[in-house]
Scaffold this motif. Structure first.
Motif: not given
Lengths: 326, 331
Positions: B121, B125, B130-131, B262, B294, B299, B301, B303, B306, B310
């Motif tokens: 992440c 993305n 972002a996995q 993560e 996580t 995930m 999008y 910000r 996200e 995380v």
């Protein structure tokens, strides 16, 4: 083809047929278990293709791969022992019919996944062309069912863009399990798909050794010259079910008339007739080939039966290679 | 010793190994142009040419499978996946074929294959770029799984991966490429697999973290120090093989463990670590093992979403406080 080559092909085809007939019989008796996908009826394709190998040439096989293995020169004793799940099997009893490997003879393996070999063949061809800089080639066998898998198309595109020495051998045996090619493929001839990847495509009578040989010669020559891949579609027929438990293959999803018609076009009988008429093979020679093959198959069964099961101690072995490099 | 970027360390590792062994070959999407999307192959085409490094079509199944075909015929391929998420287009080639062929062939086929994947992440993305799949890879017998956190680890571990005779999934993190660190210049510098790095010594709790989670773990240890709590930070560096002894030794000393990753929580590798720690250090544990991960969600999008998903230093501090039964304190 020379007389010697023709006789060699004939003997390989008969060995392939007898071996699989015996394997089917043993399966029915419960002595061979798991997955078994007979190649009976398709023998001409593998035998003709692999005749054109020279040392260093490679091939990838399929789930229906016993015929490819025999055509490629695999030891039938080790093969039978593997079907029995014995320690002396080609894969020490860890593989079974779908996981047979014989790199000494160029065999990169049978495969449990439809189209599993096509991308592997591209990689092998990259090694031959870019790393080893040889004029060796790679044959990759797959069925008309596998011709609908995405990875087959990706592999044909990659092989074409990089001009890899791969011969894509589509064995169109008319059925993917219970479903016909007519119902599953967008084209009449799988070879039509070659044009999408700017490579030559040719459909051949897959039960005619001589016609197959002519097509393979061209494809191999082209690959050796560095001109890239070809697609050869061999139209043939799977005589038996997809696997021994497939009771619908005769009079179910296929008419008995259709099966019988294809059996009359037997590639082995056809070649023997040709050889006898041309005087390449006498009756006596034919009888001695059959006797030799029968003895080989009997010996393979004896070897498999007499061999021990794998020691349970090997269970955890070979998950990783322990060999250090440099 | 030079201070270089993580991406440069990866590039240098490949360049050195390509010089050392003519059978090392690199392919992946766009690797021949501008060093690829993340700059890891910069200048390699000029030195090694198209017979050693090639941009592939967007055909993950074909080129991941081709990597296997190369490996079993004596080459040593390094295959780059632009985003780890794209491995899903090549799972047959990785899982059914590459991971198993050594076992299925009873050791006859050997697979010296490095699969470099870019994951993680931090750039907004979204769910398909972002996995983190290290837990997934670690679940497949036959794959080694590496998660480097620093430029030095990236270089030393990648060189080990390229020299290894097994398939290695080398999980690089997109947010680490631009980070800098001291890296030995010695072309024979390698780091063995299965050796954890003790990043900070402590006596009250053990924080276990890899890759992009190492920085917040160290930050959490700093913050905890201000509270008078001494946290040990350990980076296993490789999930397979796992340096179980180092983790157990640390927990025997501290009596508390917090695992940070993560990758998603459910069946994440933290669960496996917790199981092994409790199995071997049960009588030393003063609290249940905690996880900071996580959530079990794709995930998002935005910000802020996200970021909320995380693990960060604050969450790690809270988890450590929980193992100390001090999580009700307002800090």
């Amino acid at each position: 083809m020379t007389h010697q080559e023709l006789l060699e092909i004939y003997e390989r085809m008969v060995l392939s047929r007898r071996f699989e007939e015996k394997a089917e019989e043993l399966y029915a008796q419960g002595r061979v278990t798991g997955s078994l996908h007979p190649y009976i009826g398709q023998e001409a394709v593998a035998c003709a293709a692999l005749l054109r190998r020279k040392p260093g040439d490679l091939f990838t096989s399929t789930h229906r791969g016993l015929g490819h293995c025999i055509a490629g020169g695999m030891d039938v004793r080790g093969m039978m022992a593997e079907l029995f799940g014995k320690a002396t099997g080609i894969s020490g009893g860890k593989g079974g019919s779908m996981h047979l490997f014989d790199p000494q003879n160029g065999n990169l393996g049978t495969n449990g996944i439809v189209a599993g070999g096509t991308s592997i063949a591209c990689g092998a061809a990259i090694t031959l062309k870019l790393i080893d800089r040889t004029d060796n080639v790679v044959f990759t066998f797959f069925g008309e069912g596998a011709s609908n898998e995405g990875v087959t198309h990706e592999s044909m595109n990659l092989a074409s863009v990089w001009k890899l020495p791969v011969i894509f051998v589509c064995e169109n045996n008319q059925y993917q399990v219970f479903t016909s090619a007519m119902e599953s493929c967008s084209v009449q001839d799988i070879s039509q798909r070659a044009s999408a990847y700017s490579m030559p495509g040719e459909t051949v009578d897959g039960n005619d050794v001589l016609a197959l040989d002519a097509a393979f010669r061209k494809a191999v020559e082209r690959a050796r010259q560095g001109e890239g891949p070809s697609l050869i579609e061999a139209k043939t027929y799977r005589w038996l079910g997809h696997w021994p438990g497939d009771v619908f293959a005769y009079g179910g999803y296929r008419s008995t008339e259709e099966v019988e018609r294809w059996k009359k076009a037997c590639p082995i009988v056809r070649l023997s007739r040709h050889l006898l008429e041309a005087g390449t093979m006498t009756r006596e020679m034919m009888d001695s080939i059959h006797a030799r093959v029968d003895a080989q198959v009997e010996e393979a069964v004896r070897f498999a039966e007499d061999s021990p099961e794998p020691d349970v101690g090997v269970l955890m072995q070979h998950v990783f290679s322990e060999v250090q490099n440099g | 010793m030079a201070k270089i970027k993580y991406a440069t360390a990866i590039r240098d590792a490949m360049a050195e190994e390509m010089r050392r062994d003519p059978r090392v070959f690199v392919m992946g999407e766009d690797v021949e142009r501008f060093g690829g999307v993340f700059g890891c192959t910069l200048d390699l085409p000029e030195e090694f040419g198209p017979d050693r490094i090639r941009s592939t079509p967007i055909s993950e199944a074909a080129f991941v499978g081709a990597g296997l075909g190369m490996a079993i015929t004596g080459a040593r391929p390094i295959v780059e996946l632009q985003y780890v998420d794209f491995i899903m287009c090549a799972m047959d080639q990785l899982v059914n074929q590459t991971a198993k062929i050594h076992y299925m062939s009873n050791g006859k086929m050997t697979v010296p294959y490095t699969l470099r994947v870019q994951q993680g992440c931090g750039r907004g993305n979204g769910a398909q770029h972002a996995q983190n799949f290290e837990s997934l890879f670690a679940n497949i017998p036959g794959l080694k799984v590496v998660c480097p956190a620093t430029p030095a680890d990236a270089k030393g571990l990648l060189k080990t991966a390229i020299r290894d005779n097994n398939p290695v999934v080398f999980c690089e993190h997109k947010m680490l490429y631009a980070t800098r660190g001291e890296v030995p210049d010695d072309p024979d510098f390698t780091i063995p697999f299965g050796k954890a790095a003790l990043l900070r010594e402590g006596k009250d709790a053990t924080i276990i973290a890899t890759a992009y989670m190492v920085a917040p773990a160290l930050e959490a240890a700093d913050r905890l120090a201000k509270e008078g709590i001494s946290a040990e930070v350990i980076d296993p560096r490789t999930i397979v093989p796992l340096d179980e002894d180092a983790l157990v030794r640390s927990v025997e000393k501290t009596g508390r463990a917090v695992i940070v990753h993560e990758t998603n929580e459910f069946c994440g590798f933290g669960a496996e670590l917790a199981f092994r720690i409790q199995g071997r250090a049960f009588k030393y544990l003063d609290a249940p093992v905690e996880r900071v991960t996580t959530a079990q969600i794709p995930m998002p999008y935005a910000r802020n979403l996200e970021k909320a998903n995380v693990p960060d230093a604050a969450r790690i501090v809270r988890a450590v406080m929980k193992t100390l039964y001090r999580d009700k304190e307002g800090s």
